[in-house]
Design an enzyme around this catalytic site. Structure first.
Site, PDB file in Angstrom:
ATOM      1  N   TYR A  66       0.590  -0.807  -0.088  1.00  0.00           N
ATOM      2  CA  TYR A  66       0.112  -0.155  -0.151  1.00  0.00           C
ATOM      3  C   TYR A  66       0.169   1.329   0.235  1.00  0.00           C
ATOM      4  O   TYR A  66       0.170   2.334  -0.196  1.00  0.00           O
ATOM      5  CB  TYR A  66      -0.695  -0.491   1.518  1.00  0.00           C
ATOM      6  CG  TYR A  66      -1.584  -1.035   0.806  1.00  0.00           C
ATOM      7  CD1 TYR A  66      -2.832  -0.402  -0.199  1.00  0.00           C
ATOM      8  CD2 TYR A  66      -2.709  -2.554   0.840  1.00  0.00           C
ATOM      9  CE1 TYR A  66      -4.660  -1.238  -0.752  1.00  0.00           C
ATOM     10  CE2 TYR A  66      -3.275  -3.040   0.613  1.00  0.00           C
ATOM     11  CZ  TYR A  66      -4.433  -2.601   0.258  1.00  0.00           C
ATOM     12  OH  TYR A  66      -5.496  -3.651  -0.414  1.00  0.00           O
ATOM     13  N   ARG A  69       1.721   1.661  -3.855  1.00  0.00           N
ATOM     14  CA  ARG A  69       0.670   2.474  -4.309  1.00  0.00           C
ATOM     15  C   ARG A  69       0.141   3.943  -3.988  1.00  0.00           C
ATOM     16  O   ARG A  69      -0.123   4.303  -4.784  1.00  0.00           O
ATOM     17  CB  ARG A  69      -0.401   1.098  -3.937  1.00  0.00           C
ATOM     18  CG  ARG A  69      -0.880   0.124  -4.914  1.00  0.00           C
ATOM     19  CD  ARG A  69      -1.569  -0.359  -4.600  1.00  0.00           C
ATOM     20  NE  ARG A  69      -2.923   0.132  -5.104  1.00  0.00           N
ATOM     21  CZ  ARG A  69      -4.233  -0.476  -4.932  1.00  0.00           C
ATOM     22  NH1 ARG A  69      -4.105  -1.125  -4.075  1.00  0.00           N
ATOM     23  NH2 ARG A  69      -5.024   0.918  -5.212  1.00  0.00           N
ATOM     24  N   VAL A 102      -9.896   4.382  -4.961  1.00  0.00           N
ATOM     25  CA  VAL A 102      -9.678   4.687  -2.965  1.00  0.00           C
ATOM     26  C   VAL A 102      -8.400   5.939  -3.523  1.00  0.00           C
ATOM     27  O   VAL A 102      -7.693   6.082  -2.468  1.00  0.00           O
ATOM     28  CB  VAL A 102      -8.346   2.986  -2.258  1.00  0.00           C
ATOM     29  CG1 VAL A 102      -9.497   2.342  -1.932  1.00  0.00           C
ATOM     30  CG2 VAL A 102      -7.738   3.143  -3.420  1.00  0.00           C
ATOM     31  N   HIS A 118     -15.152   1.842  -1.778  1.00  0.00           N
ATOM     32  CA  HIS A 118     -13.892   1.055  -1.637  1.00  0.00           C
ATOM     33  C   HIS A 118     -12.716   1.464  -0.376  1.00  0.00           C
ATOM     34  O   HIS A 118     -11.921   1.415  -0.691  1.00  0.00           O
ATOM     35  CB  HIS A 118     -13.308   0.511  -2.738  1.00  0.00           C
ATOM     36  CG  HIS A 118     -13.906  -0.550  -3.401  1.00  0.00           C
ATOM     37  ND1 HIS A 118     -13.820  -1.140  -4.316  1.00  0.00           N
ATOM     38  CD2 HIS A 118     -15.967  -0.985  -3.127  1.00  0.00           C
ATOM     39  CE1 HIS A 118     -14.831  -1.960  -5.279  1.00  0.00           C
ATOM     40  NE2 HIS A 118     -15.873  -2.193  -4.097  1.00  0.00           N
ATOM     41  N   CYS A 126      -7.908   1.249  12.489  1.00  0.00           N
ATOM     42  CA  CYS A 126      -6.914   1.462  13.747  1.00  0.00           C
ATOM     43  C   CYS A 126      -8.038  -0.467  13.611  1.00  0.00           C
ATOM     44  O   CYS A 126      -9.375  -0.913  13.374  1.00  0.00           O
ATOM     45  CB  CYS A 126      -7.335   1.076  15.211  1.00  0.00           C
ATOM     46  SG  CYS A 126      -7.161  -0.288  16.187  1.00  0.00           S
ATOM     47  N   CYS A 150      -5.419   2.688  21.424  1.00  0.00           N
ATOM     48  CA  CYS A 150      -5.557   1.244  21.924  1.00  0.00           C
ATOM     49  C   CYS A 150      -3.639   0.358  21.982  1.00  0.00           C
ATOM     50  O   CYS A 150      -3.819  -0.596  22.457  1.00  0.00           O
ATOM     51  CB  CYS A 150      -6.511   0.383  21.729  1.00  0.00           C
ATOM     52  SG  CYS A 150      -6.481   0.014  19.578  1.00  0.00           S
ATOM     53  N   THR A 188     -14.977   0.423 -15.386  1.00  0.00           N
ATOM     54  CA  THR A 188     -15.170  -0.789 -14.785  1.00  0.00           C
ATOM     55  C   THR A 188     -15.141  -1.482 -15.621  1.00  0.00           C
ATOM     56  O   THR A 188     -16.135  -1.977 -16.553  1.00  0.00           O
ATOM     57  CB  THR A 188     -16.300  -0.235 -13.805  1.00  0.00           C
ATOM     58  OG1 THR A 188     -16.040  -1.677 -12.277  1.00  0.00           O
ATOM     59  CG2 THR A 188     -16.999   0.826 -13.625  1.00  0.00           C
ATOM     60  N   ASN A 213     -16.034   3.029 -21.556  1.00  0.00           N
ATOM     61  CA  ASN A 213     -15.026   2.706 -21.993  1.00  0.00           C
ATOM     62  C   ASN A 213     -14.185   2.359 -22.887  1.00  0.00           C
ATOM     63  O   ASN A 213     -15.095   1.524 -23.809  1.00  0.00           O
ATOM     64  CB  ASN A 213     -15.537   1.028 -20.797  1.00  0.00           C
ATOM     65  CG  ASN A 213     -14.419  -0.230 -20.462  1.00  0.00           C
ATOM     66  OD1 ASN A 213     -13.196   0.155 -21.429  1.00  0.00           O
ATOM     67  ND2 ASN A 213     -14.501  -0.588 -19.074  1.00  0.00           N
TER      68      ASN A 213
END
Ligand code: OAD
Length: 245
Positions: A66, A69, A102, A118, A126, A150, A188, A213
């Protein structure tokens, strides 16, 4: 009537427009898609990187992927298609963007009604408690940070395989689609549920449903298909200044 001309007419007449976007929306910004040529899922296995189990097993590996990305996305710029959607809104059209992406590129282009189905790669949350925060730091630490509340691990705030969509985002997306006169489905493959339900839902609710598309999906959920890259097509659909609803 030629498809482009027909869709321009629908755009001009529509009181409310919903735009459903997928990874192809960001392709011209240089962000890789998942399933096409060069797609992420051709090189990486989702079960190694995009499931809660994968993060539980090897949080460092998932976190690094991640981070990589995030770096790609931070270096990307919204393209003319993202800008056209934002400009539509500025011209007075009621446009809701429902995105499976995202990357936050719609917001960076200036769209203000964006539903992230998404989640967001810029959100950290967390694994153990409700703590979450936005963090736009490009170079995050090599290991997942620890929750200040936490002590649990913070994970990317995206929806992984096997997880539910954020319920409010899903409700708001269905509502937007049901109330729209026009639904544009952009970039998509329509293979991931429940997002893929939105095109048939739009049709049932009486909206015109249009696919944009370069490699049309072949699904029969559409009233028209505009074959080509969205960065070229969307600016051509933009209503003339002052002519939007
Ligand atoms: P895919 O990678 O499955 O599909 C990308 C689509 O974009 C293909 O249909 C391409 O033909 C199209 N495309 C490529 N370039 C384009 C361009 N310039 N203009 C318009 N379209 C273009 O991506 P998604 O359908 O978004 O989920 O994938 C859905 C979900 O699968 C993602 O949100 C992700 C992934 O696993 C999660 O991470 C939960």
């Amino acid at each position: 009537m030629e498809a482009m001309e027909q869709v321009r007419e629908w755009v001009g007449m529509a009181g409310r427009i919903t735009v459903l976007t997928g990874a192809g929306m960001s392709a011209e910004s240089g962000v890789p898609t998942f399933r096409g040529p060069g797609g992420l899922w051709r090189t990486f296995r989702p079960e190694d990187l995009a499931t809660p189990e994968a993060f539980g097993r090897d949080p460092k590996l998932v976190w690094e992927w991640y981070n990589w990305r995030r770096g790609l996305i931070a270096a990307a710029q919204p393209h003319l298609g993202h800008l056209a959607l934002a400009e539509w809104e500025q011209l007075g059209a009621r446009v809701t963007v429902v995105t499976q992406n995202v990357d936050g590129l719609h917001q960076r282009a200036g769209s203000t009604h964006v539903i992230e189905l998404h989640g967001s790669i810029w959100k950290l949350r967390c694994v153990a408690c409700r703590y979450q925060r936005m963090d736009y730091t490009e170079e995050l630490t090599p290991l997942p940070p620890v929750c200040p509340d936490c002590g649990g691990l913070l994970r990317p705030g995206v929806v992984w395989f096997g997880e539910n969509l954020p319920p409010m985002a899903w409700e708001a997306s269905m509502e937007a689609v049901e109330e729209s006169d026009l639904l544009l489905v952009i970039g998509t493959t329509g293979t991931v549920y429940p997002a893929a339900q939105l095109a048939p839902l739009g049709r049932q609710a009486g909206a015109r449903v249009v696919e944009i598309n370069p490699v049309p999906s072949g699904l029969d959920a559409f009233d028209a298909v505009l074959e080509g890259p969205c960065g070229e097509i969307l600016p051509q659909l933009l209503p003339a200044s002052g002519a939007a609803n």
